[in-house]
Write an enzyme that holds these catalytic residues in place. Structure first.
Site, PDB file in Angstrom:
ATOM      1  N   ASP A   1       0.849  -1.191   0.000  1.00  0.00           N
ATOM      2  CA  ASP A   1       0.000   0.000   0.000  1.00  0.00           C
ATOM      3  C   ASP A   1       0.889   1.246   0.000  1.00  0.00           C
ATOM      4  O   ASP A   1       2.106   1.138   0.008  1.00  0.00           O
ATOM      5  CB  ASP A   1      -0.936   0.008   1.229  1.00  0.00           C
ATOM      6  CG  ASP A   1      -0.181   0.166   2.554  1.00  0.00           C
ATOM      7  OD1 ASP A   1       1.067   0.254   2.537  1.00  0.00           O
ATOM      8  OD2 ASP A   1      -0.849   0.213   3.591  1.00  0.00           O
TER       9      ASP A   1
ATOM     10  N   ASP B   1       1.437   4.683   2.245  1.00  0.00           N
ATOM     11  CA  ASP B   1       1.099   5.309   3.526  1.00  0.00           C
ATOM     12  C   ASP B   1       1.576   6.760   3.510  1.00  0.00           C
ATOM     13  O   ASP B   1       2.741   7.028   3.214  1.00  0.00           O
ATOM     14  CB  ASP B   1       1.817   4.567   4.674  1.00  0.00           C
ATOM     15  CG  ASP B   1       1.565   3.061   4.646  1.00  0.00           C
ATOM     16  OD1 ASP B   1       0.442   2.647   4.957  1.00  0.00           O
ATOM     17  OD2 ASP B   1       2.496   2.303   4.296  1.00  0.00           O
TER      18      ASP B   1
ATOM     19  N   ASP C   1      -3.293   4.563   2.624  1.00  0.00           N
ATOM     20  CA  ASP C   1      -3.648   4.945   3.997  1.00  0.00           C
ATOM     21  C   ASP C   1      -3.200   6.373   4.232  1.00  0.00           C
ATOM     22  O   ASP C   1      -2.028   6.694   4.044  1.00  0.00           O
ATOM     23  CB  ASP C   1      -2.905   4.057   5.022  1.00  0.00           C
ATOM     24  CG  ASP C   1      -3.675   2.796   5.359  1.00  0.00           C
ATOM     25  OD1 ASP C   1      -4.765   2.589   4.787  1.00  0.00           O
ATOM     26  OD2 ASP C   1      -3.181   2.018   6.195  1.00  0.00           O
TER      27      ASP C   1
HETATM   28  P1  DGT Z   1       4.054  -2.733   3.015  1.00  0.00           P
HETATM   29  O1  DGT Z   1       3.008  -1.691   2.915  1.00  0.00           O
HETATM   30  O2  DGT Z   1       3.499  -4.107   3.149  1.00  0.00           O
HETATM   31  O3  DGT Z   1       5.056  -2.655   1.925  1.00  0.00           O
HETATM   32  O4  DGT Z   1       4.894  -2.510   4.359  1.00  0.00           O
HETATM   33  P2  DGT Z   1       4.769  -1.368   5.417  1.00  0.00           P
HETATM   34  O5  DGT Z   1       5.960  -1.472   6.296  1.00  0.00           O
HETATM   35  O6  DGT Z   1       4.492  -0.054   4.784  1.00  0.00           O
HETATM   36  O7  DGT Z   1       3.562  -1.839   6.314  1.00  0.00           O
HETATM   37  P3  DGT Z   1       2.120  -1.177   6.534  1.00  0.00           P
HETATM   38  O8  DGT Z   1       1.715  -0.357   5.369  1.00  0.00           O
HETATM   39  O9  DGT Z   1       1.202  -2.283   6.920  1.00  0.00           O
HETATM   40  O10 DGT Z   1       2.292  -0.274   7.820  1.00  0.00           O
HETATM   41  C1  DGT Z   1       3.235   0.762   7.893  1.00  0.00           C
HETATM   42  C2  DGT Z   1       3.510   1.114   9.301  1.00  0.00           C
HETATM   43  O11 DGT Z   1       2.406   1.754   9.884  1.00  0.00           O
HETATM   44  C3  DGT Z   1       3.800  -0.107  10.164  1.00  0.00           C
HETATM   45  O12 DGT Z   1       5.061   0.000  10.728  1.00  0.00           O
HETATM   46  C4  DGT Z   1       2.862  -0.072  11.291  1.00  0.00           C
HETATM   47  C5  DGT Z   1       2.125   1.229  11.150  1.00  0.00           C
HETATM   48  N1  DGT Z   1       0.695   1.006  11.295  1.00  0.00           N
HETATM   49  C6  DGT Z   1      -0.108   0.343  10.465  1.00  0.00           C
HETATM   50  N2  DGT Z   1      -1.354   0.338  10.943  1.00  0.00           N
HETATM   51  C7  DGT Z   1      -1.332   1.013  12.108  1.00  0.00           C
HETATM   52  C8  DGT Z   1      -2.313   1.376  13.088  1.00  0.00           C
HETATM   53  O13 DGT Z   1      -3.483   1.044  12.986  1.00  0.00           O
HETATM   54  N3  DGT Z   1      -1.892   2.121  14.151  1.00  0.00           N
HETATM   55  C9  DGT Z   1      -0.600   2.509  14.277  1.00  0.00           C
HETATM   56  N4  DGT Z   1      -0.246   3.228  15.329  1.00  0.00           N
HETATM   57  N5  DGT Z   1       0.345   2.185  13.392  1.00  0.00           N
HETATM   58  C10 DGT Z   1      -0.018   1.453  12.325  1.00  0.00           C
HETATM   59 MG    MG Z   2       2.748   0.257   3.665  1.00  0.00          MG
END
Ligand code: DGT
Ligand code: MG
Length: 379
Positions: free
Chosen positions: A204, A206, A303
Site C-alpha cells: 500500500d 502510507d 492509507d
Molecule cells: P508494506 O506496505 O506491506 O510494503 O509494508 P509497510 O511497512 O508499509 O507496512 P504497513 O503499510 O502495513 O504499515 C506501515 C507502518 O504503519 C507499520 O510500521 C505499522 C504502522 N501502522 C499500520 N497500521 C497502524 C495502526 O493502525 N496504528 C498505528 N499506530 N500504526 C499502524
Molecule cells: Mg505500507
C-alpha cells in the site's frame, strides 16, 4: 581446519530497535521460511508464536553474511528451539519440511486467498473456511454478506494483490499533495511506511499529513477526501476520527489535545502512465473483467493519516515501520525504560510525564537508543 573453526560467529543485540537492518538481507532463504511460519501463526491467531518467528527472522536479517553452519548461531538472541529446527532443516536439506507442508496445506492456501481480500482478517477467513469456502468463487456464490470494504476488496482483488511500485507511490503522493494544499495551503505531506524505509515495492501507500500551526489540521481529512472524491480518485474510502484514548497502541493516559487522529483507509484509482499501459492479461481468478483491450488505471491501497504538529515526530516514527521494529521499540520502552511509546506520544512512568519531541532523533535519545535511520529499520 574444520568448518566449525572457520565459522564466523555473529553477535547481535536482542531488541530489533538496537540493530541496523538494511534491505540487504543475506539470509532470504531462512528469513522467508521463518516469515512464512510467522504468517501461518498469525493467520491461526497464534500471535505469540507469530512474534517469536518474526523476531527470529529479524535476527537473521541483520547478519552481515549468510549462515552456513548451525555453530554460527550460538549466542544469537530470539532463536528458539522451533526456529533452530527450521534453520537446521534448511541448512541440511535445502528446504524446511514444515514450510513445504504448510504451503501445500488446503487450510493455509484458503487463509491466504481469503485474507488477500482487503477488509478480511484471520477471524473472518476462518469462519468462511468452516462454512466450506476456500476460494473467491465459492465466496461469491455462498451468499455470505460482505461489508462495504470487503465488497471493494473483492472487486479489486487482483490489483490490490499486485505490488505497488515506488513510482506509483510517488504519483499517489503528488495527487494527495494537490488535494491537501488545495484545501489547506501550508499543510505538509510525508511518504511513510515501507517506502520511507527505501523499499522499492509495497502493499500500500502510507502518507502522513500535518500543518506547521497546531490545530490547523483539525477536520482536514474530510475535506481532502471530498476533494479526491470530486475528482474521481477514490474507489473506496473509510475515514475515522480515532480517539487517542481508544487507540490500541498508545499509552492510555488522558490528555485533551491528544484525541485528534484522523485516518482514512482508501482504494485509489490511479491512471497508468500511457507508455506503461499493457493489454490486460487474463485475471487468474476471473474476478476482474478487463480481459480485452487496455485498462488505463489500476486500484491501489492508500492509507492517509493526519497528525497535529506536536505529535508529528511520534506519528512519523510510529508509521515508518517495520511492524516488528515498532513492536520492539514499544517493548524496549516498556521493559527497559518504564516508558510507554505510541504513535502520539512518549510517557515516562517514573517521572509521570510526557516527554516532548520534535524529531525522531529526540525520541531515540529519550529512549536511550542510538538513532537508527528509516533505511535501517527493515527488521
Ligand atoms: P508494506 O506496505 O506491506 O510494503 O509494508 P509497510 O511497512 O508499509 O507496512 P504497513 O503499510 O502495513 O504499515 C506501515 C507502518 O504503519 C507499520 O510500521 C505499522 C504502522 N501502522 C499500520 N497500521 C497502524 C495502526 O493502525 N496504528 C498505528 N499506530 N500504526 C499502524
Ligand atoms: Mg505500507
Amino acid at each position: 581446519q574444520n568448518d566449525e573453526a572457520k565459522a564466523v560467529v555473529f553477535s547481535v543485540p536482542s531488541y530489533a530497535c538496537q540493530r541496523r537492518t538494511t534491505l540487504d538481507n543475506h539470509n532470504t532463504i531462512l528469513t522467508d521460511a521463518l516469515s512464512l511460519l510467522a504468517e501461518k501463526a498469525e493467520l491461526s491467531e497464534e500471535d505469540g508464536r507469530g512474534v517469536a518467528f518474526r523476531r527470529a527472522a529479524a535476527v537473521l536479517k541483520c547478519l552481515p553474511q549468510p549462515v552456513t553452519n548451525m555453530m554460527q548461531l550460538r549466542g544469537l538472541p530470539c532463536l528458539g528451539e522451533h526456529s533452530f529446527r527450521v534453520i537446521k532443516d534448511i541448512l541440511e536439506n535445502g528446504t524446511s519440511s514444515e514450510v513445504e507442508s504448510t504451503q501445500q496445506s488446503e487450510r493455509y492456501k484458503a487463509l491466504k486467498v481469503l485474507t488477500g481480500i482487503f477488509g478480511v482478517g484471520a477471524k473472518t477467513a476462518d469462519r468462511w473456511i468452516r462454512a466450506g469456502i476456500h476460494n473467491l468463487r465459492q465466496l461469491q456464490t455462498s451468499g455470505q454478506t460482505l461489508n462495504q470494504a470487503q465488497r471493494a476488496g473483492l472487486q479489486h482483488y487482483d490489483d490490490l494483490n499486485l505490488p505497488v511500485t515506488k513510482a506509483e507511490a510517488d504519483a499517489i503522493g503528488e495527487i494527495v499533495e494537490e488535494a491537501v494544499v488545495s484545501v489547506l495551503p501550508d499543510a505538509q505531506i510525508t511518504l511513510i511506511g515501507g517506502f520511507r524505509r527505501g523499499k522499492l515495492t509495497g502493499h500500500d501507500v502510507d502518507l502522513l499529513i500535518t500543518h506547521p500551526d497546531e490545530g490547523k489540521e483539525v477536520g482536514l481529512m474530510p475535506k481532502v477526501v471530498s476533494w479526491l472524491q470530486s475528482k474521481g480518485f477514490l474507489l473506496y474510502q473509510k475515514t475515522t476520527i480515532n480517539s487517542y484514548l481508544e487507540s490500541e497502541e498508545g499509552p492510555r493516559r488522558p490528555s485533551s489535545n491528544m484525541d485528534r487522529f484522523e485516518r482514512c483507509f482508501s482504494i485509489f484509482k490511479l491512471q497508468k502512465k500511457v507508455e506503461a499501459a499493457q493489454p490486460e492479461t487474463q485475471a487468474e481468478n476471473g474476478i476482474q473483467h478487463h480481459k480485452s483491450g487496455c485498462r488505463l488505471w489500476r486500484a491501489v491501497r492508500v492509507d492517509l493519516v493526519v497528525s497535529p504538529i506536536s505529535q508529528f515526530a511520534f506519528a512519523l516514527l510510529g508509521w515508518t515501520g517495520s511492524k516488528l521494529f515498532e513492536r520492539e521499540l514499544r517493548r524496549w520502552a516498556g521493559h527497559e525504560k518504564a516508558m510507554s511509546l505510541g504513535s502520539h506520544a512518549l510517557y515516562d512512568n517514573r517521572q509521570s510525564r510526557y516527554l516532548r519531541a520534535t524529531s525522531e532523533e529526540e525520541i531515540f535519545a529519550h529512549l536511550g537508543l542510538e538513532y537508527i535511520p528509516p533505511s535501517e529499520r527493515n527488521a
